[in-house]
Write a protein that holds these residues in place. Sequence first.
Motif, PDB file in Angstrom:
ATOM      1  N   LEU B 105       0.833  -1.210   0.000  1.00 37.85           N
ATOM      2  CA  LEU B 105       0.000   0.000   0.000  1.00 37.85           C
ATOM      3  C   LEU B 105       0.867   1.258   0.000  1.00 37.85           C
ATOM      4  O   LEU B 105       0.562   2.241  -0.674  1.00 37.85           O
ATOM      5  CB  LEU B 105      -0.922   0.003   1.218  1.00 37.85           C
ATOM      6  CG  LEU B 105      -2.117  -0.942   1.108  1.00 37.85           C
ATOM      7  CD1 LEU B 105      -2.882  -0.974   2.412  1.00 37.85           C
ATOM      8  CD2 LEU B 105      -3.027  -0.505  -0.035  1.00 37.85           C
ATOM      9  N   LEU B 106       1.963   1.199   0.757  1.00 36.88           N
ATOM     10  CA  LEU B 106       2.827   2.373   0.808  1.00 36.88           C
ATOM     11  C   LEU B 106       3.452   2.658  -0.547  1.00 36.88           C
ATOM     12  O   LEU B 106       3.796   3.805  -0.847  1.00 36.88           O
ATOM     13  CB  LEU B 106       3.902   2.191   1.874  1.00 36.88           C
ATOM     14  CG  LEU B 106       3.358   2.428   3.282  1.00 36.88           C
ATOM     15  CD1 LEU B 106       4.306   1.884   4.327  1.00 36.88           C
ATOM     16  CD2 LEU B 106       3.117   3.911   3.504  1.00 36.88           C
ATOM     17  N   ALA B 108       1.897   2.812  -3.115  1.00 31.18           N
ATOM     18  CA  ALA B 108       0.944   3.663  -3.829  1.00 31.18           C
ATOM     19  C   ALA B 108       0.774   5.009  -3.136  1.00 31.18           C
ATOM     20  O   ALA B 108      -0.169   5.743  -3.432  1.00 31.18           O
ATOM     21  CB  ALA B 108      -0.395   2.964  -3.938  1.00 31.18           C
ATOM     22  N   PHE B 109       1.698   5.348  -2.219  1.00 28.64           N
ATOM     23  CA  PHE B 109       1.515   6.570  -1.431  1.00 28.64           C
ATOM     24  C   PHE B 109       1.321   7.808  -2.299  1.00 28.64           C
ATOM     25  O   PHE B 109       0.427   8.617  -2.061  1.00 28.64           O
ATOM     26  CB  PHE B 109       2.721   6.771  -0.500  1.00 28.64           C
ATOM     27  CG  PHE B 109       2.621   7.995   0.352  1.00 28.64           C
ATOM     28  CD1 PHE B 109       1.748   8.028   1.422  1.00 28.64           C
ATOM     29  CD2 PHE B 109       3.373   9.129   0.073  1.00 28.64           C
ATOM     30  CE1 PHE B 109       1.639   9.157   2.215  1.00 28.64           C
ATOM     31  CE2 PHE B 109       3.265  10.260   0.853  1.00 28.64           C
ATOM     32  CZ  PHE B 109       2.393  10.272   1.928  1.00 28.64           C
ATOM     33  N   GLN B 110       2.150   7.947  -3.327  1.00 32.76           N
ATOM     34  CA  GLN B 110       2.035   9.133  -4.196  1.00 32.76           C
ATOM     35  C   GLN B 110       0.668   9.196  -4.870  1.00 32.76           C
ATOM     36  O   GLN B 110       0.067  10.263  -4.992  1.00 32.76           O
ATOM     37  CB  GLN B 110       3.129   9.102  -5.273  1.00 32.76           C
ATOM     38  CG  GLN B 110       4.477   9.522  -4.785  1.00 32.76           C
ATOM     39  CD  GLN B 110       4.588  11.028  -4.655  1.00 32.76           C
ATOM     40  OE1 GLN B 110       3.752  11.774  -5.153  1.00 32.76           O
ATOM     41  NE2 GLN B 110       5.616  11.481  -3.960  1.00 32.76           N
ATOM     42  N   TYR B 112      -2.102   7.831  -3.778  1.00 27.78           N
ATOM     43  CA  TYR B 112      -3.076   8.128  -2.735  1.00 27.78           C
ATOM     44  C   TYR B 112      -3.098   9.634  -2.454  1.00 27.78           C
ATOM     45  O   TYR B 112      -4.146  10.244  -2.326  1.00 27.78           O
ATOM     46  CB  TYR B 112      -2.678   7.356  -1.476  1.00 27.78           C
ATOM     47  CG  TYR B 112      -3.571   7.587  -0.290  1.00 27.78           C
ATOM     48  CD1 TYR B 112      -4.773   6.909  -0.161  1.00 27.78           C
ATOM     49  CD2 TYR B 112      -3.195   8.473   0.715  1.00 27.78           C
ATOM     50  CE1 TYR B 112      -5.587   7.112   0.934  1.00 27.78           C
ATOM     51  CE2 TYR B 112      -3.997   8.674   1.817  1.00 27.78           C
ATOM     52  CZ  TYR B 112      -5.194   7.993   1.915  1.00 27.78           C
ATOM     53  OH  TYR B 112      -5.999   8.198   3.004  1.00 27.78           O
ATOM     54  N   ARG B 113      -1.911  10.198  -2.425  1.00 30.60           N
ATOM     55  CA  ARG B 113      -1.796  11.614  -2.106  1.00 30.60           C
ATOM     56  C   ARG B 113      -2.409  12.483  -3.196  1.00 30.60           C
ATOM     57  O   ARG B 113      -3.001  13.511  -2.937  1.00 30.60           O
ATOM     58  CB  ARG B 113      -0.314  11.953  -1.971  1.00 30.60           C
ATOM     59  CG  ARG B 113      -0.062  12.977  -0.918  1.00 30.60           C
ATOM     60  CD  ARG B 113       1.395  13.198  -0.746  1.00 30.60           C
ATOM     61  NE  ARG B 113       1.560  14.526  -0.189  1.00 30.60           N
ATOM     62  CZ  ARG B 113       2.723  15.069   0.031  1.00 30.60           C
ATOM     63  NH1 ARG B 113       3.823  14.416  -0.259  1.00 30.60           N
ATOM     64  NH2 ARG B 113       2.804  16.272   0.541  1.00 30.60           N
ATOM     65  N   TYR B 119      -5.851   2.456  -6.630  1.00 32.11           N
ATOM     66  CA  TYR B 119      -4.717   1.604  -6.265  1.00 32.11           C
ATOM     67  C   TYR B 119      -5.140   0.239  -5.734  1.00 32.11           C
ATOM     68  O   TYR B 119      -4.368  -0.705  -5.765  1.00 32.11           O
ATOM     69  CB  TYR B 119      -3.775   2.308  -5.284  1.00 32.11           C
ATOM     70  CG  TYR B 119      -4.420   2.736  -4.000  1.00 32.11           C
ATOM     71  CD1 TYR B 119      -4.472   1.870  -2.929  1.00 32.11           C
ATOM     72  CD2 TYR B 119      -4.947   4.007  -3.859  1.00 32.11           C
ATOM     73  CE1 TYR B 119      -5.062   2.256  -1.746  1.00 32.11           C
ATOM     74  CE2 TYR B 119      -5.542   4.395  -2.685  1.00 32.11           C
ATOM     75  CZ  TYR B 119      -5.588   3.509  -1.629  1.00 32.11           C
ATOM     76  OH  TYR B 119      -6.175   3.901  -0.465  1.00 32.11           O
ATOM     77  N   ARG B 156       5.897  -3.763  -4.775  1.00 34.06           N
ATOM     78  CA  ARG B 156       5.768  -2.433  -4.175  1.00 34.06           C
ATOM     79  C   ARG B 156       6.079  -1.345  -5.202  1.00 34.06           C
ATOM     80  O   ARG B 156       5.387  -0.336  -5.286  1.00 34.06           O
ATOM     81  CB  ARG B 156       6.711  -2.321  -2.972  1.00 34.06           C
ATOM     82  CG  ARG B 156       6.526  -1.033  -2.211  1.00 34.06           C
ATOM     83  CD  ARG B 156       7.434  -0.957  -1.016  1.00 34.06           C
ATOM     84  NE  ARG B 156       8.838  -0.886  -1.401  1.00 34.06           N
ATOM     85  CZ  ARG B 156       9.827  -0.677  -0.546  1.00 34.06           C
ATOM     86  NH1 ARG B 156       9.573  -0.540   0.739  1.00 34.06           N
ATOM     87  NH2 ARG B 156      11.074  -0.613  -0.968  1.00 34.06           N
TER      88      ARG B 156
END
Lengths: 345, 253
Positions: B105-106, B108-110, B112-113, B119, B156
């Motif tokens: 999940l992290l 996809a942080f960008q 998500y932001r 995602y 990832r």
Amino acid sequence: MNFQIATLLGQDGLTNGAIYALLALSILLVFTVTRILLIPLGEFVTFGALTMAAMQMGKTPKLEWLLLGLVLIDCALDIYQQIKRHIDRNKMKMVALKLGYAVIIIALLNNLSLSEIPMIAQIALTLCLIVPIGPIIYRLFFQPLADAPALVLLIVSIALHVTMVGVGLLLFGPEGARTQPFSDTGFRLGAVLLKSQTLWVILVSIFLIVALFIAFERTLYGKALRATAVNRMGARLQGISPIFAGKATFALAAFIGSASGILIAPITTLYYDSGFIISLKGFVGAIIGGLVSYPIAAIGAVAVGMIEAFSMFWASNYKEIIVFTLIIPFLIWRSMNSHNVEDDE
Amino acid sequence: MTQATEKNLLDISDLHVAYGKVEALTGIDLTLKEGNLVTVIGPNGAGKTTLLSAIMGILPSKGTIHFNGQDFICPNVETLVGHGLGLVPEKRELFSTMSVQDNLLLGAFQRYRRGDKSYDQTLNEIYKLFPRLWERRQQQAGTLSGGERQMLAIGRAMMSKPKLLMLDEPSLGLAPLITREIFRIFADLRSQGVSILLVEQNARAALKVADYAYVLEGGQIAMQGPAAELANDPKVIEAYLGLASKHQELLSS
Ligand SMILES: Nc1ncnc2c1ncn2[C@@H]1O[C@H](COP(=O)(O)OP(=O)(O)OP(=O)(O)O)[C@@H](O)[C@H]1O
Ligand SMILES: [Mg+2]
């Protein structure tokens, strides 16, 4: 000691312990994400309490000048950096936003009759005034040192603490202050009278601790902060900037610090320099948690509050000594049990 | 004819990187066309990892890096990630005390932001690609086997849906079957239009999937050309493929 005294002391201990737990958690949070021991955390506590007190006396809190000054320096640096490299529209918008925010807060503080607005508005204003100071402090004093050894960060942190105590004296003066309790009712539980503020402190603390837990375990932003603590380079490769993480944790710490100040201001008289000893007790809790474990730190902090309250009864002169001596057996126990934590891969 | 209209996604010229006074890369020129899979092969210590780190902004470099229509001068890592560059680093840099799912999940942080909510779909695709990760989604990343870690690192990086995915020895430590699987995934990704820059020790497999290849030796480009041509180049066969095939013959005999 009879039952009544014991419940009274227990009540005090729990109230203080709840606050220490909050502070312990923010110390841990800041430490794991940024490697900084946030010694000036206590100053946020006093700033919060004294700002509330000033408002309730109908005075405009002078802390607004600190906010304005810091925002101006911050924006000047932003603009300078952009002129040196290239001008970025979005960043310019951010600068305008930050300046606008400071101006609005100051306008509100100077035009409202602060002592008459509802307490919830006073609290909101106090938080809006203090919380932004956290990230700006990170940006000005720690961001340029992101790769410095932990010792340098510690020294800067101490220097910042001393400076902020001085600023506190300058802005709030040497007098102590207390604020009105959130509500006036008291409760009777059997033979003992419970102060309503005690309940407020405990409830709000539990709420904040649970909220923090949920934010960190369940939301992607919280996970991103944890990820920065676990593996900095890994986090950067996912586009999680350590600068963003640092600012976010400092904002959280400033929020928790000032909220704690607002919570205890009706119970204890706070002076410009009272913050240090309070945050130090939160720090003892964090140490008990080995600077890694959040639940143990919280329990440790509550224990500190309890021990403090009961030693007040038996040996009131030695209460601080007893509390801080407590750290030694824990450090010894920890160092005997700790197996060196290995670096990631 | 379509080849000519394809634009260069990555264009590096005269790249120098030094560790202290020692130069590890001395004047690298490299281009990667959009949608292509380019591989960089070379012996240990040639500077392959250094090259990827410099492109990613992890190491300071001299020279120009042109990515996706923009020049980046001393960019930082996060900005480049935001512009669609992804790296699976040699050390993997997983979040070892967090769960497999959180690691993904992290990635996809960008997105998500930016408010891109799709995602979850990518997550499902990755679980479909690597069923192993699905089985272990609640396990801590630090307790995964070496091969599972590789899958997690690749997964990832794919979570961010990068325009250019750079991989540093993705087959390191993987069983032959999984290696084949992974190379098939790269070929799939490439056919979906993802551009890939692949650093590999497994030269045979890399040259098979790549469009274009560079041979890096001692911090310089020693050879380059379309992958199929390099695979038949006697010098490459001798240095990078011949040994392997002899080795394989020995093993099978
Ligand atoms: N941090 C560093 N400090 C000094 N020298 C370094 C550093 N990192 C790498 N080097 C040197 O730079 C050269 C290139 O290293 P690099 O890791 O890029 O090689 P590589 O091609 O990735 O090798 P391998 O195939 O073994 O992964 C090597 O000689 C290495 O010793
Ligand atoms: Mg390497």
